[in-house]
Design an enzyme around this catalytic site. Structure first.
Site, mmCIF file in Angstrom:
data_model
loop_
_atom_site.group_PDB
_atom_site.id
_atom_site.type_symbol
_atom_site.label_atom_id
_atom_site.label_comp_id
_atom_site.label_asym_id
_atom_site.label_seq_id
_atom_site.Cartn_x
_atom_site.Cartn_y
_atom_site.Cartn_z
ATOM 1 N N ASP A 1 0.819 -1.218 0.000
ATOM 2 C CA ASP A 1 0.000 0.000 0.000
ATOM 3 C C ASP A 1 0.852 1.267 0.000
ATOM 4 O OD1 ASP A 1 -2.382 1.393 -0.058
ATOM 5 O OD2 ASP A 1 -2.722 1.293 2.099
ATOM 6 N N ASN B 1 -11.011 -2.750 -5.302
ATOM 7 C CA ASN B 1 -10.191 -1.856 -6.131
ATOM 8 C C ASN B 1 -10.794 -1.620 -7.517
ATOM 9 O OD1 ASN B 1 -7.059 -3.001 -4.683
ATOM 10 N ND2 ASN B 1 -8.201 -1.132 -4.252
HETATM 11 C C1 IPE Z 1 -5.911 -2.552 0.037
HETATM 12 O O1 IPE Z 1 -5.452 -1.254 -0.170
HETATM 13 C C2 IPE Z 1 -5.764 -3.351 -1.200
HETATM 14 C C3 IPE Z 1 -4.419 -3.474 -1.743
HETATM 15 C C4 IPE Z 1 -3.349 -2.893 -1.289
HETATM 16 C C5 IPE Z 1 -4.294 -4.319 -2.870
HETATM 17 P P1 IPE Z 1 -6.421 -0.043 -0.535
HETATM 18 O O2 IPE Z 1 -5.553 1.136 -0.687
HETATM 19 O O3 IPE Z 1 -7.278 -0.428 -1.664
HETATM 20 O O4 IPE Z 1 -7.322 0.004 0.774
HETATM 21 P P2 IPE Z 1 -8.127 1.200 1.443
HETATM 22 O O5 IPE Z 1 -9.070 1.738 0.400
HETATM 23 O O6 IPE Z 1 -7.148 2.223 1.888
HETATM 24 O O7 IPE Z 1 -8.820 0.553 2.599
HETATM 25 C C1 IPE Z 2 -1.573 0.053 -3.329
HETATM 26 O O1 IPE Z 2 -1.309 1.393 -3.460
HETATM 27 C C2 IPE Z 2 -1.623 -0.644 -4.653
HETATM 28 C C3 IPE Z 2 -2.918 -1.177 -5.023
HETATM 29 C C4 IPE Z 2 -4.071 -0.969 -4.455
HETATM 30 C C5 IPE Z 2 -2.891 -2.028 -6.163
HETATM 31 P P1 IPE Z 2 -2.502 2.419 -3.537
HETATM 32 O O2 IPE Z 2 -2.872 2.599 -4.956
HETATM 33 O O3 IPE Z 2 -3.619 2.008 -2.645
HETATM 34 O O4 IPE Z 2 -1.798 3.725 -2.998
HETATM 35 P P2 IPE Z 2 -2.431 4.798 -2.029
HETATM 36 O O5 IPE Z 2 -2.928 4.057 -0.828
HETATM 37 O O6 IPE Z 2 -3.529 5.456 -2.776
HETATM 38 O O7 IPE Z 2 -1.300 5.717 -1.714
HETATM 39 MG MG MG Z 3 -4.075 2.400 -0.715
#
Ligand code: IPE
Ligand code: IPE
Ligand code: MG
Length: 235
Positions: free
Chosen positions: A17, A65
């Site tokens: 993340d 996602n």
């Molecule tokens: C969880 O992260 C899913 C992955 C990292 C694949 P998100 O960034 O989607 O989760 P939330 O929205 O902050 O809970």
């Molecule tokens: C995690 O990084 C990757 C995936 C969910 C695939 P994010 O895209 O959630 O990055 P932030 O949380 O918005 O910074």
């Molecule tokens: Mg994220």
């Protein structure tokens, strides 16, 4: 780091993340953050498995996602295909078995094809397992298990927990250490069943900057934890 003095978790789960915020901090688009994250993913995974961890679960895309903008979802899907194709040889050379957890629908056909090939070609490798959680949701996994059980017509009256776990996407040991990068303090629907007694570790580092030394710190912290599983440890 010398791991001989450390307690080695059998199963490490990692929520990848902070890619988007990492890019934003640098004035770049979120997509570049995903590129950097994926660049880091293979190097870090190889390091983790080289330390004797048996299973590494990587949360790379949740069922939720798909709510993101089309262009971001499409870019991530392209990255998955690219990674599964271009790293196949590296998985082989490192004797890594790859499995997946998650639903097929609505993944693009190209992702499913690259995924299935990677799984088939690495199936006999014995140097550790990577469990890619792709289009994965913890509740979806439990619900899908229930559906499989009902369809099987099995008699469940005398079942133990392990009998149920057998119907989850993969038959893996429980998670020992769950790491989520980027400072968010939540599970976001990740491995709800398997994380039941995991130790949690929440580094502030965003994933593209989370490297080997950061993982060492996680295992060091894990080594210090007193895991009681509801009982009492006599020291
Ligand atoms: C969880 O992260 C899913 C992955 C990292 C694949 P998100 O960034 O989607 O989760 P939330 O929205 O902050 O809970
Ligand atoms: C995690 O990084 C990757 C995936 C969910 C695939 P994010 O895209 O959630 O990055 P932030 O949380 O918005 O910074
Ligand atoms: Mg994220």
């Amino acid at each position: 780091m010398d791991y001989s003095e450390l307690k080695i978790p059998r199963h490490v789960a990692l929520i990848v993340d902070g890619n988007g915020r990492w890019a934003k901090e640098r004035g770049m688009s979120r997509l570049r953050g995903h590129d950097a994250g994926f660049e880091n993913l293979m190097t870090l995974s190889k390091y983790i498995l080289s330390k004797g961890i048996e299973v590494l679960s990587l949360y790379v895309f949740s069922t939720e996602n798909f709510k993101r903008e089309k262009a971001e979802v499409a870019h991530l899907m392209e990255l998955f295909v690219l990674m599964y194709r271009s790293k196949l040889r590296e998985f082989q050379e490192n004797n890594i078995r790859v499995v997946f957890s998650g639903r097929d629908e609505p993944l693009p056909a190209a992702v499913i094809k690259a995924r299935d090939r990677l799984v088939a070609e690495t199936a006999n490798n014995t140097g550790g397992t990577i469990n890619f959680c792709l289009n994965y949701g913890g509740r979806a996994e439990i619900l899908d298990a229930v559906k499989k059980i009902v369809a099987s017509g099995e008699e469940v009256r005398d079942w133990q927990e392990a009998d149920f776990a057998h119907y989850l996407y993969q038959d893996l040991p429980d998670v020992d250490l769950m790491i989520r990068t980027s400072g968010e303090l939540r599970l976001s629907n990740f491995l709800l069943w398997q994380n039941s007694y995991a130790e949690f570790y929440f580094p502030k580092t965003k994933f593209p900057d989370f490297h080997e030394a950061d993982f060492d710190q996680a295992v060091l912290e894990y080594t210090k934890r007193d895991r009681r599983f509801g009982g009492i440890n006599k020291k």
